[in-house]
Design a protein around this motif. Sequence first.
Motif, PDB file in Angstrom:
ATOM      1  N   THR A   1      35.402  55.138  31.144  1.00  0.00           N
ATOM      2  CA  THR A   1      34.970  55.183  32.541  1.00  0.00           C
ATOM      3  C   THR A   1      33.507  54.847  32.758  1.00  0.00           C
ATOM      4  N   ASP A   2      32.673  54.997  31.709  1.00  0.00           N
ATOM      5  CA  ASP A   2      31.224  54.855  31.882  1.00  0.00           C
ATOM      6  C   ASP A   2      30.606  54.571  30.516  1.00  0.00           C
ATOM      7  N   VAL A   3      29.716  53.570  30.436  1.00  0.00           N
ATOM      8  CA  VAL A   3      29.089  53.259  29.144  1.00  0.00           C
ATOM      9  C   VAL A   3      28.271  54.432  28.615  1.00  0.00           C
ATOM     10  N   ARG A   4      27.868  55.338  29.498  1.00  0.00           N
ATOM     11  CA  ARG A   4      27.122  56.508  29.043  1.00  0.00           C
ATOM     12  C   ARG A   4      28.019  57.506  28.318  1.00  0.00           C
ATOM     13  N   ARG A   5      29.301  57.279  28.335  1.00  0.00           N
ATOM     14  CA  ARG A   5      30.241  58.130  27.602  1.00  0.00           C
ATOM     15  C   ARG A   5      30.641  57.509  26.261  1.00  0.00           C
ATOM     16  N   VAL A   6      29.713  56.695  25.730  1.00  0.00           N
ATOM     17  CA  VAL A   6      29.956  56.007  24.465  1.00  0.00           C
ATOM     18  C   VAL A   6      28.930  56.450  23.427  1.00  0.00           C
ATOM     19  N   ALA A   7      29.396  56.621  22.192  1.00  0.00           N
ATOM     20  CA  ALA A   7      28.521  56.832  21.038  1.00  0.00           C
ATOM     21  C   ALA A   7      28.664  55.634  20.113  1.00  0.00           C
TER      22      ALA A   7
ATOM     23  N   SER B   1      25.020  56.432  25.445  1.00  0.00           N
ATOM     24  CA  SER B   1      24.133  57.592  25.538  1.00  0.00           C
ATOM     25  C   SER B   1      23.807  58.179  24.176  1.00  0.00           C
ATOM     26  N   VAL B   2      24.670  57.936  23.186  1.00  0.00           N
ATOM     27  CA  VAL B   2      24.413  58.383  21.818  1.00  0.00           C
ATOM     28  C   VAL B   2      24.364  57.153  20.920  1.00  0.00           C
ATOM     29  N   VAL B   3      23.216  56.905  20.319  1.00  0.00           N
ATOM     30  CA  VAL B   3      23.055  55.793  19.376  1.00  0.00           C
ATOM     31  C   VAL B   3      22.469  56.386  18.100  1.00  0.00           C
TER      32      VAL B   3
ATOM     33  N   GLY C   1      18.530  57.323  18.340  1.00  0.00           N
ATOM     34  CA  GLY C   1      18.200  58.664  18.819  1.00  0.00           C
ATOM     35  C   GLY C   1      18.443  59.732  17.781  1.00  0.00           C
ATOM     36  N   HIS C   2      19.235  59.393  16.773  1.00  0.00           N
ATOM     37  CA  HIS C   2      19.578  60.324  15.706  1.00  0.00           C
ATOM     38  C   HIS C   2      19.698  59.538  14.412  1.00  0.00           C
ATOM     39  N   CYS C   3      19.419  60.191  13.293  1.00  0.00           N
ATOM     40  CA  CYS C   3      19.633  59.596  11.985  1.00  0.00           C
ATOM     41  C   CYS C   3      20.436  60.598  11.145  1.00  0.00           C
ATOM     42  N   LEU C   4      21.668  60.257  10.854  1.00  0.00           N
ATOM     43  CA  LEU C   4      22.595  61.153  10.167  1.00  0.00           C
ATOM     44  C   LEU C   4      22.655  60.836   8.682  1.00  0.00           C
ATOM     45  N   ASP C   5      22.911  61.860   7.884  1.00  0.00           N
ATOM     46  CA  ASP C   5      23.091  61.624   6.461  1.00  0.00           C
ATOM     47  C   ASP C   5      24.329  60.780   6.205  1.00  0.00           C
ATOM     48  N   SER C   6      25.379  61.001   6.989  1.00  0.00           N
ATOM     49  CA  SER C   6      26.594  60.194   6.872  1.00  0.00           C
ATOM     50  C   SER C   6      27.393  60.309   8.158  1.00  0.00           C
ATOM     51  N   ILE C   7      28.437  59.493   8.263  1.00  0.00           N
ATOM     52  CA  ILE C   7      29.309  59.517   9.430  1.00  0.00           C
ATOM     53  C   ILE C   7      29.956  60.885   9.611  1.00  0.00           C
ATOM     54  N   ASN C   8      30.054  61.654   8.535  1.00  0.00           N
ATOM     55  CA  ASN C   8      30.690  62.969   8.614  1.00  0.00           C
ATOM     56  C   ASN C   8      29.922  63.948   9.490  1.00  0.00           C
ATOM     57  N   ASP C   9      28.646  63.641   9.787  1.00  0.00           N
ATOM     58  CA  ASP C   9      27.841  64.519  10.636  1.00  0.00           C
ATOM     59  C   ASP C   9      28.054  64.244  12.123  1.00  0.00           C
ATOM     60  N   LEU C  10      28.796  63.191  12.454  1.00  0.00           N
ATOM     61  CA  LEU C  10      28.945  62.822  13.866  1.00  0.00           C
ATOM     62  C   LEU C  10      29.690  63.868  14.693  1.00  0.00           C
ATOM     63  N   PRO C  11      30.817  64.419  14.246  1.00  0.00           N
ATOM     64  CA  PRO C  11      31.491  65.427  15.086  1.00  0.00           C
ATOM     65  C   PRO C  11      30.579  66.601  15.444  1.00  0.00           C
ATOM     66  N   GLU C  12      29.777  67.057  14.473  1.00  0.00           N
ATOM     67  CA  GLU C  12      28.873  68.173  14.755  1.00  0.00           C
ATOM     68  C   GLU C  12      27.815  67.774  15.778  1.00  0.00           C
TER      69      GLU C  12
END
Length: 227
Positions: free
Chosen positions: A162-168, A186-188, A207-218
């Motif tokens: 519905t909105d590009v701001r609802r995309v990671a 909104s999440v990059v 906006g964020h730097c994760l150790d791995s993709i596994n940190d995305l749900p949190e």
Amino acid sequence: MSGGIELAVLDMAGTTVADGGLVEQAFTAAITEVGVPGREFPAMLDHVHRTMGESKIVVFRALLDEQRAQRANRAFETAYADLVGSGACTEIPGAAETIRLLRADGIKVALSTGFSPETQDRILAALGWHGLADLTLSPAEAGRGRPYPDMVLTAVLRLGVTDVRRVAVVGDTAYDVLSGLRAGASVVAGVRTGAHDRDVLLGAGAGHCLDSINDLPELLAGKEHSR
């Protein structure tokens, strides 16, 4: 729904898929195929490293004339697909389960790549990932590859977001980050499992730097709790 996010657009090689340096091996094979002098190879390989995430034909066009770029791109795709078929391509540990968790939480998932649709299909087949995501996309199916926003926006349209701001958007390269920013996500987030390090990813605007993709749900759950 986590953080109001409806769609996660996830890169493949380096983000959800570990390819063990296959890009460099396939590039070497491609350059050899078109007869590039050895003295030019280091500078070309440096360009490949700096432009990780970009559509491969665009990379070759920056290095070669159109005829040789097309030949090199075909040779690259063939070499990469052969390496994938030999078992050199594996899942980033936990990536498939992370995708399942996102979808179980009501978030649609698109897997994007800078490779051709045929090579992407070989990767999916090698990992048993057909049907894992809601959508798979390559530059050939979206118009332009990264750093343009086309693949992200194509996913938005095809999946009815519905909105590009609802995309990671999540990836391991500066070009992944740029494509997410240009699409208005909104999440990059960058991940540290691939081509570019934390400084490069943050420097590109992640906006964020994760150790791995596994940190995305949190991460997305945390944004939901902060609303």
